[in-house]
Write a protein that holds these residues in place. Structure first.
Motif, PDB file in Angstrom:
ATOM      1  N   ASP A 163       0.860  -1.176   0.000  1.00 23.40           N
ATOM      2  CA  ASP A 163       0.000   0.000   0.000  1.00 23.40           C
ATOM      3  C   ASP A 163       0.900   1.231   0.000  1.00 23.40           C
ATOM      4  N   LEU A 164       0.450   2.293  -0.695  1.00 28.67           N
ATOM      5  CA  LEU A 164       1.239   3.535  -0.763  1.00 28.67           C
ATOM      6  C   LEU A 164       0.589   4.671   0.038  1.00 28.67           C
ATOM      7  N   VAL A 165      -0.315   4.342   0.925  1.00 25.16           N
ATOM      8  CA  VAL A 165      -1.017   5.273   1.816  1.00 25.16           C
ATOM      9  C   VAL A 165      -1.984   6.155   1.023  1.00 25.16           C
ATOM     10  N   GLY A 166      -1.475   7.141   0.295  1.00 23.74           N
ATOM     11  CA  GLY A 166      -2.358   8.029  -0.435  1.00 23.74           C
ATOM     12  C   GLY A 166      -1.607   9.099  -1.189  1.00 23.74           C
ATOM     13  N   THR A 167      -2.362   9.875  -1.956  1.00 25.91           N
ATOM     14  CA  THR A 167      -1.739  10.984  -2.696  1.00 25.91           C
ATOM     15  C   THR A 167      -1.273  12.071  -1.742  1.00 25.91           C
ATOM     16  N   MET A 168      -1.946  12.227  -0.604  1.00 24.33           N
ATOM     17  CA  MET A 168      -1.532  13.149   0.464  1.00 24.33           C
ATOM     18  C   MET A 168      -1.322  14.574  -0.039  1.00 24.33           C
ATOM     19  N   TYR A 169      -2.235  15.041  -0.853  1.00 21.96           N
ATOM     20  CA  TYR A 169      -2.161  16.433  -1.310  1.00 21.96           C
ATOM     21  C   TYR A 169      -2.141  17.379  -0.105  1.00 21.96           C
ATOM     22  N   ASN A 170      -1.325  18.400  -0.184  1.00 20.67           N
ATOM     23  CA  ASN A 170      -1.315  19.484   0.814  1.00 20.67           C
ATOM     24  C   ASN A 170      -0.629  19.094   2.125  1.00 20.67           C
ATOM     25  N   GLU A 171       0.097  17.957   2.182  1.00 17.44           N
ATOM     26  CA  GLU A 171       0.741  17.536   3.431  1.00 17.44           C
ATOM     27  C   GLU A 171       1.829  18.534   3.824  1.00 17.44           C
ATOM     28  N   THR A 172       1.909  18.889   5.116  1.00 18.90           N
ATOM     29  CA  THR A 172       2.881  19.890   5.563  1.00 18.90           C
ATOM     30  C   THR A 172       3.766  19.439   6.716  1.00 18.90           C
ATOM     31  N   VAL A 173       3.347  18.440   7.496  1.00 16.45           N
ATOM     32  CA  VAL A 173       4.120  18.057   8.677  1.00 16.45           C
ATOM     33  C   VAL A 173       5.488  17.487   8.298  1.00 16.45           C
ATOM     34  N   LEU A 174       5.502  16.484   7.398  1.00 18.50           N
ATOM     35  CA  LEU A 174       6.787  15.906   6.995  1.00 18.50           C
ATOM     36  C   LEU A 174       7.602  16.895   6.177  1.00 18.50           C
ATOM     37  N   ARG A 175       6.927  17.726   5.395  1.00 20.07           N
ATOM     38  CA  ARG A 175       7.665  18.727   4.625  1.00 20.07           C
ATOM     39  C   ARG A 175       8.360  19.725   5.548  1.00 20.07           C
ATOM     40  N   SER A 176       7.785  19.986   6.721  1.00 21.15           N
ATOM     41  CA  SER A 176       8.417  20.889   7.678  1.00 21.15           C
ATOM     42  C   SER A 176       9.749  20.335   8.170  1.00 21.15           C
ATOM     43  N   ALA A 177       9.884  18.998   8.127  1.00 21.21           N
ATOM     44  CA  ALA A 177      11.105  18.350   8.586  1.00 21.21           C
ATOM     45  C   ALA A 177      12.052  18.001   7.449  1.00 21.21           C
ATOM     46  N   GLY A 178      11.744  18.443   6.240  1.00 21.91           N
ATOM     47  CA  GLY A 178      12.680  18.249   5.148  1.00 21.91           C
ATOM     48  C   GLY A 178      12.194  17.436   3.975  1.00 21.91           C
ATOM     49  N   ALA A 179      11.021  16.786   4.077  1.00 21.01           N
ATOM     50  CA  ALA A 179      10.486  16.053   2.931  1.00 21.01           C
ATOM     51  C   ALA A 179      10.022  17.055   1.871  1.00 21.01           C
ATOM     52  N   THR A 180      10.298  16.725   0.615  1.00 18.98           N
ATOM     53  CA  THR A 180       9.995  17.686  -0.458  1.00 18.98           C
ATOM     54  C   THR A 180       9.202  17.057  -1.591  1.00 18.98           C
ATOM     55  N   HIS A 181       8.526  15.962  -1.307  1.00 23.41           N
ATOM     56  CA  HIS A 181       7.902  15.205  -2.383  1.00 23.41           C
ATOM     57  C   HIS A 181       6.425  15.547  -2.556  1.00 23.41           C
ATOM     58  N   SER A 182       5.905  15.256  -3.727  1.00 22.31           N
ATOM     59  CA  SER A 182       4.473  15.337  -3.977  1.00 22.31           C
ATOM     60  C   SER A 182       4.144  14.272  -5.017  1.00 22.31           C
ATOM     61  N   ALA A 183       2.870  13.893  -5.096  1.00 20.03           N
ATOM     62  CA  ALA A 183       2.521  12.825  -6.038  1.00 20.03           C
ATOM     63  C   ALA A 183       1.063  12.918  -6.454  1.00 20.03           C
ATOM     64  N   THR A 184       0.796  12.471  -7.664  1.00 24.10           N
ATOM     65  CA  THR A 184      -0.566  12.358  -8.189  1.00 24.10           C
ATOM     66  C   THR A 184      -0.922  10.881  -8.290  1.00 24.10           C
TER      67      THR A 184
END
Length: 362
Positions: free
Chosen positions: A310-331
């Protein structure tokens, strides 16, 4: 030397904690991944699922001050915010209209300024605008915090949220259940035992949940193994878990990094072993996620060959992990392509893993 056959046979006999830790430490990573992939195919076939969802953080104001978090702001901070219920609902409606999302993943901090009525209005505003969207809401830790703040019980908080529109609970706040680790990474949150107890209450109320495991900080292998066994035991008791999500810790911008307790991200071999041992312990009890947002799109392909399905989800608009350095997005298309690249079949699912739509290549 532990070979694939030995690992598979040991897993099918149901591992105990000590044997699982031994396999984690001693098995070659490729052999371990092969065994986990075999078991995944045996129980679930080649289908890899995910949901089309949007993330909304209702507030970033939090008094927990967790050293693992780069997202929160203390009360009174100029960057602190609370979204108005209609503002959050309008954002979800926009993502439904533009991207067709079917799930809202909504969390925030431990905000001492919020009232029970705020959450009533928040969930009802979403359901008014997009009644078909599933609300997967605040964590067990948030439920415990607000129960204490409002001088009521966790059961009452969860019941009220359900009545207002909450459909499921996200898996955050589980971190690592071992108390000696929690004292370092989340010293002001509930204990691991309390997380499990609250999950049991939620499941009794008919509110299913995910469960996470944050790894790659100060934990040891025995902590990882114990956490997954407690997940297994919870699922055997309630059947209310939907998905197990190992989350790789991104240390940058966190207090743990500033203190020097975690200097870099965990190596990729560790990610593979985490995913594989989860499959060996859980077997067919739960899907195991490869959380692309925390490990990156390159490594997530490998994890799909090491026990994840499972890949969890598209997670549009996610900010918590990005605050710690994650820079990814996906469709949807990007996640489907990742699945196809490793010879597996992508499928869009609902929150509850009841409905799936196979995504054929265009």
């Amino acid at each position: 030397m532990l070979d694939t056959s030995y690992i598979i046979e040991s897993a099918l006999r149901d591992l105990d904690r000590s044997e699982a830790a031994r396999i984690f430490n001693e098995a070659d990573v490729f052999v371990l991944a092969k065994a986990a992939d075999y078991l995944t195919k045996r129980f679930f076939g080649d289908v890899v699922t995910f949901v089309n969802n949007v993330v909304v953080n209702y507030s970033n104001i939090c008094v927990a001050r967790c050293p693992i978090c780069a997202f929160y702001r203390p009360p009174g901070h100029p960057e602190g915010y609370v979204k108005k219920p209609e503002e959050a609902a309008a954002l979800v409606e926009m993502f439904v209209r533009e991207y067709g999302v079917t799930e809202l993943h909504i969390n925030g901090g431990f905000n001492p300024l919020l009232t029970p009525e705020y959450f009533d209005e928040l969930f009802r505003a979403v359901k008014r605008r997009v009644p078909h969207v599933v609300i997967k809401g605040p964590t067990m830790a948030e439920a415990a915090y607000y129960a204490k703040l409002w001088k009521t019980s966790v059961r009452e908080v969860l019941s009220r949220w359900k009545e207002a529109g909450l459909d499921a609970i996200s898996g955050g706040g589980a971190e690592i259940f071992a108390e000696d680790v929690r004292k370092v990474i989340t010293p002001y949150k509930i204990s691991g035992e309390e997380w499990v107890r609250i999950a049991e209450i939620a499941h009794e109320l008919g509110i299913p949940s995910n469960v996470t495991m944050l790894y790659g900080h100060v934990e040891r292998v025995e902590h990882v193994v114990d956490h997954i066994f407690r997940v297994r035991e919870l699922q055997e008791k309630t059947g209310g878990l939907l998905l197990f999500i190992p989350v790789k810790f991104n240390p940058y911008n966190t207090e743990l990094y500033k203190r020097g307790l975690v200097k870099t991200v965990a190596p990729s071999i560790y990610d593979v072993k985490i995913t594989a041992i989860a499959r060996l312990i859980l077997l067919d009890r739960l899907k195991v996620a490869a959380y692309w947002l925390s490990v990156g799109k390159r490594l997530v392909s490998t994890l799909l060959l090491a026990g994840a399905n499972d890949l969890v989800g598209t997670m549009y608009n996610e900010t918590v992990l990005r605050s710690a350095g994650a820079t990814h997005s996906a469709t949807i298309e990007e996640l489907a392509a990742i699945v196809r690249e490793v010879g597996k079949i992508p499928a869009l699912r609902d929150t509850f893993h009841r409905k799936t739509i196979i995504l054929n290549a265009s």
